[in-house]
Design a protein around this motif. Structure first.
Motif, PDB file in Angstrom:
ATOM      1  N   SER A   1       0.821  -1.213   0.000  1.00  0.00           N
ATOM      2  CA  SER A   1       0.000   0.000   0.000  1.00  0.00           C
ATOM      3  C   SER A   1       0.853   1.259   0.000  1.00  0.00           C
ATOM      4  O   SER A   1       0.414   2.318  -0.464  1.00  0.00           O
ATOM      5  CB  SER A   1      -0.915   0.011   1.221  1.00  0.00           C
ATOM      6  OG  SER A   1      -0.159  -0.069   2.419  1.00  0.00           O
TER       7      SER A   1
ATOM      8  N   LEU B   1       2.171   2.604  -5.139  1.00  0.00           N
ATOM      9  CA  LEU B   1       1.856   3.876  -5.784  1.00  0.00           C
ATOM     10  C   LEU B   1       3.123   4.521  -6.330  1.00  0.00           C
ATOM     11  O   LEU B   1       3.135   5.026  -7.461  1.00  0.00           O
ATOM     12  CB  LEU B   1       1.177   4.809  -4.782  1.00  0.00           C
ATOM     13  CG  LEU B   1       0.782   6.175  -5.330  1.00  0.00           C
ATOM     14  CD1 LEU B   1      -0.161   6.033  -6.513  1.00  0.00           C
ATOM     15  CD2 LEU B   1       0.156   7.035  -4.237  1.00  0.00           C
TER      16      LEU B   1
ATOM     17  N   TYR C   1      -1.409  -0.748 -10.756  1.00  0.00           N
ATOM     18  CA  TYR C   1      -2.704  -0.139 -10.429  1.00  0.00           C
ATOM     19  C   TYR C   1      -3.774  -1.220 -10.213  1.00  0.00           C
ATOM     20  O   TYR C   1      -4.640  -1.080  -9.347  1.00  0.00           O
ATOM     21  CB  TYR C   1      -3.131   0.819 -11.524  1.00  0.00           C
ATOM     22  CG  TYR C   1      -2.425   2.151 -11.484  1.00  0.00           C
ATOM     23  CD1 TYR C   1      -2.352   2.888 -10.300  1.00  0.00           C
ATOM     24  CD2 TYR C   1      -1.832   2.695 -12.625  1.00  0.00           C
ATOM     25  CE1 TYR C   1      -1.699   4.104 -10.256  1.00  0.00           C
ATOM     26  CE2 TYR C   1      -1.189   3.919 -12.593  1.00  0.00           C
ATOM     27  CZ  TYR C   1      -1.125   4.614 -11.409  1.00  0.00           C
ATOM     28  OH  TYR C   1      -0.484   5.823 -11.362  1.00  0.00           O
TER      29      TYR C   1
ATOM     30  N   LEU D   1      -3.449  -2.534  -6.837  1.00  0.00           N
ATOM     31  CA  LEU D   1      -4.000  -1.602  -5.857  1.00  0.00           C
ATOM     32  C   LEU D   1      -5.523  -1.726  -5.754  1.00  0.00           C
ATOM     33  O   LEU D   1      -6.104  -1.514  -4.693  1.00  0.00           O
ATOM     34  CB  LEU D   1      -3.616  -0.163  -6.217  1.00  0.00           C
ATOM     35  CG  LEU D   1      -2.138   0.209  -6.053  1.00  0.00           C
ATOM     36  CD1 LEU D   1      -1.875   1.592  -6.636  1.00  0.00           C
ATOM     37  CD2 LEU D   1      -1.732   0.177  -4.600  1.00  0.00           C
TER      38      LEU D   1
ATOM     39  N   THR E   1      -8.309  -0.627   0.761  1.00  0.00           N
ATOM     40  CA  THR E   1      -7.744   0.633   1.243  1.00  0.00           C
ATOM     41  C   THR E   1      -7.094   1.438   0.121  1.00  0.00           C
ATOM     42  O   THR E   1      -6.944   2.658   0.245  1.00  0.00           O
ATOM     43  CB  THR E   1      -6.710   0.361   2.344  1.00  0.00           C
ATOM     44  OG1 THR E   1      -5.663  -0.470   1.819  1.00  0.00           O
ATOM     45  CG2 THR E   1      -7.360  -0.329   3.531  1.00  0.00           C
ATOM     46  N   THR E   2      -6.687   0.796  -0.954  1.00  0.00           N
ATOM     47  CA  THR E   2      -6.026   1.499  -2.066  1.00  0.00           C
ATOM     48  C   THR E   2      -6.820   1.388  -3.366  1.00  0.00           C
ATOM     49  O   THR E   2      -6.292   1.694  -4.430  1.00  0.00           O
ATOM     50  CB  THR E   2      -4.615   0.921  -2.277  1.00  0.00           C
ATOM     51  OG1 THR E   2      -4.710  -0.488  -2.563  1.00  0.00           O
ATOM     52  CG2 THR E   2      -3.759   1.124  -1.050  1.00  0.00           C
TER      53      THR E   2
ATOM     54  N   VAL F   1      -7.177   4.656  -5.397  1.00  0.00           N
ATOM     55  CA  VAL F   1      -5.930   5.055  -6.059  1.00  0.00           C
ATOM     56  C   VAL F   1      -5.731   4.256  -7.342  1.00  0.00           C
ATOM     57  O   VAL F   1      -5.336   4.797  -8.382  1.00  0.00           O
ATOM     58  CB  VAL F   1      -4.732   4.862  -5.108  1.00  0.00           C
ATOM     59  CG1 VAL F   1      -3.431   5.221  -5.803  1.00  0.00           C
ATOM     60  CG2 VAL F   1      -4.911   5.713  -3.862  1.00  0.00           C
TER      61      VAL F   1
END
Length: 496
Positions: free
Chosen positions: A133, A137, A156, A159, A164-165, A168
């Motif tokens: 996490s 990114l 991506y 993620l 939680t991600t 994003v």
């Protein structure tokens, strides 16, 4: 200050009391606690109070050391058994320091545009931290800068799997699809990102832009309302843009069977923003179609007061079509009172008098507008007035020649990218910005060849009159136009 002084005084008092107590116990004057006699194996030991105090302190200290030794022994057993201990925590902290150092170095490399270095630092940080996490990114953005688009998209997608991600990841893929021009997929991803984080301002803007591009006016209005709800848009700007979107939806369905719905939306758009000229024109047309002339006049006057515009004058002229010259003049004067000093009011009145062939009043109404703001429309108007008053052809040709090289006049211009539009649109066709078209003058980059016939229909009636001279005048204007275009082309070629 006083509190610190109080604490210091209290500490000194406690020290003094303790010192006095110890000295009292050690002195012969101690009558509170006598000597303590301990008998061991027939031997008696007399212990003074001071000695007893020291013995008690030593016993407590020995007990503490014993407990600490037991804890150390148990820790060694757990270490042998493989459980976490201070030793393992030391190595964990060491790895954590290395991981965060690599993460910070990767962020610095990313900020300086060194994608490959940032990517390697992200991998190193993941090796030590084991926290995707945090590191994914950085790795995704570094991969984009380094040109590894597929690798970035894979990260991506990873993620997205983590709740939680997830936002994003969706946002990253959305921006990638936007850069590729895949607006359909980007719209779906923007809706998903908006559902995950409806308060995110950038996502709101992207979604509204894509919805307007897709002509989803109703969806764009809902997103705009959410933007107002979460405090990302002032109320006055929301009213204006909501009016633009409502007008766009009305204009799209005006020709369908849902004409009543379109009328309601157009009226709502005009209510939200009375100075929005296209909304006022559309509402006035609908009122006129239902033979509600008073309502149409009221709408046009309200819009004319804040923003005079040729389209408003055109629809206002339709209202008085078929009326007597006196009634027509009276009606136009009432509209002119709403904004008498505006150049558009002067040109409107001049056109009205030209249609009635009242050339002196047409000149009086136009005033010096063709000198202060010379453009295709005002110069063509003065040429028509000169012709109506019987001026020489050379005078008329002079004004028309000036009109050929004059600016076209106010147009719908995007405030964001300065692109001129021939008609109003809710979004700029160049930059797709919402509600950025303003009626204003734009610097001319190319000679305009139109004589303003779309803005001054009455002028053509005068210029094209069948009096024998009109054909020769048209021929002369065409020759002047050809000569002017040739000279401009020669100048452009020499500049190139």
């Amino acid at each position: 200050m006083l509190i610190s002084l109080f604490r210091l005084s209290l500490f000194l008092m406690i020290v003094m009391v303790f010192a006095w107590g110890v000295s009292y116990l050690a002195s012969d004057e101690n009558k509170i606690i006598g000597s303590t006699i301990i008998e061991i194996s027939g031997f008696e030991y007399s212990i003074s109070p001071m000695q007893l105090l020291i013995i008690l302190v030593l016993i407590i200290l020995a007990a503490w050391i014993f407990l600490r030794l037991i804890s150390l022994f148990l820790a060694i057993l757990r270490f042998i058994n493989g459980d976490e201990t201070a030793v393992s925590r030391y190595f964990d902290r060491n790895r954590e320091r290395k991981g965060f150092r690599a993460l910070s170095e990767g962020m610095m490399a990313l900020a300086s545009g060194e994608g490959s270095i940032a990517l390697s630092k992200a991998k190193r940080a993941e090796k030590y931290l084991k926290k995707p996490s945090l590191t994914n990114l950085l790795a995704a953005q570094a991969a984009e800068i380094a040109g590894e688009a597929k690798h970035a998209e894979e990260i991506y997608k990873e993620l997205i799997l983590d709740p939680t991600t997830r936002f994003v990841g969706v946002r990253g893929i959305m921006k990638k699809r936007l850069s590729e021009g895949d607006t359909d997929t980007a719209l779906k991803l923007a809706k998903k990102a908006f559902s995950l984080k409806p308060k995110h301002e950038e996502t709101q803007d992207v979604l509204i832009s894509l919805q307007t591009l897709d002509s989803d006016w109703r969806g764009a209005r809902k997103t705009l309302s959410a933007k107002l709800k979460y405090g990302n848009l002032p109320r006055d700007i929301h009213k204006r843009r909501d009016a633009v979107l409502a007008l766009s939806e009305a204009a799209e369905i005006i020709e369908t069977d849902k004409r009543i719905d379109a009328q309601v939306m157009a009226i709502e758009a005009n209510r939200l923003s009375p100075d929005l000229v296209p909304a006022a024109v559309l509402v006035a047309k609908e009122y006129l179609a239902d033979d509600k002339k008073k309502n149409a006049i009221k709408v046009i006057k309200k819009a004319w007061e804040s923003q005079p515009h040729p389209d408003l004058a055109a629809i206002y002229s339709e209202i008085y079509e078929g009326e007597s010259p006196e009634d027509r003049e009276k009606g136009f004067k009432l509209l002119a009172k709403m904004n008498p000093k505006h150049v558009e009011t002067k040109t409107m009145m001049a056109e009205m008098y030209l249609q009635a062939e009242d050339f002196p009043n047409a000149r009086r109404s136009l005033g010096d507008s063709y000198e202060i703001m010379p453009n295709v429309r005002t110069l063509t108007l003065i040429a028509a007035i000169e012709k109506g008053e019987g001026a020489d052809d050379s005078v008329i040709r002079k004004w028309l020649t000036k009109a050929l090289s004059a600016p076209r006049g106010p147009q719908w211009v995007c405030e964001n990218c300065s692109t001129a539009h021939s008609v109003w649109r809710p979004t700029c066709f160049n930059c797709n910005a919402l509600d950025t078209l303003t009626w204003m003058d734009v610097p001319e980059t190319k000679a305009e060849v139109a004589l303003g016939n779309e803005r001054a229909p009455f002028v053509l009636d005068v210029l094209n009159s069948n009096d024998g001279k009109a054909d020769q005048l048209d021929l002369d204007v065409e020759e002047d136009l050809t000569e002017f275009e040739n000279s401009k082309n020669d100048n452009d070629g020499s500049k190139s």
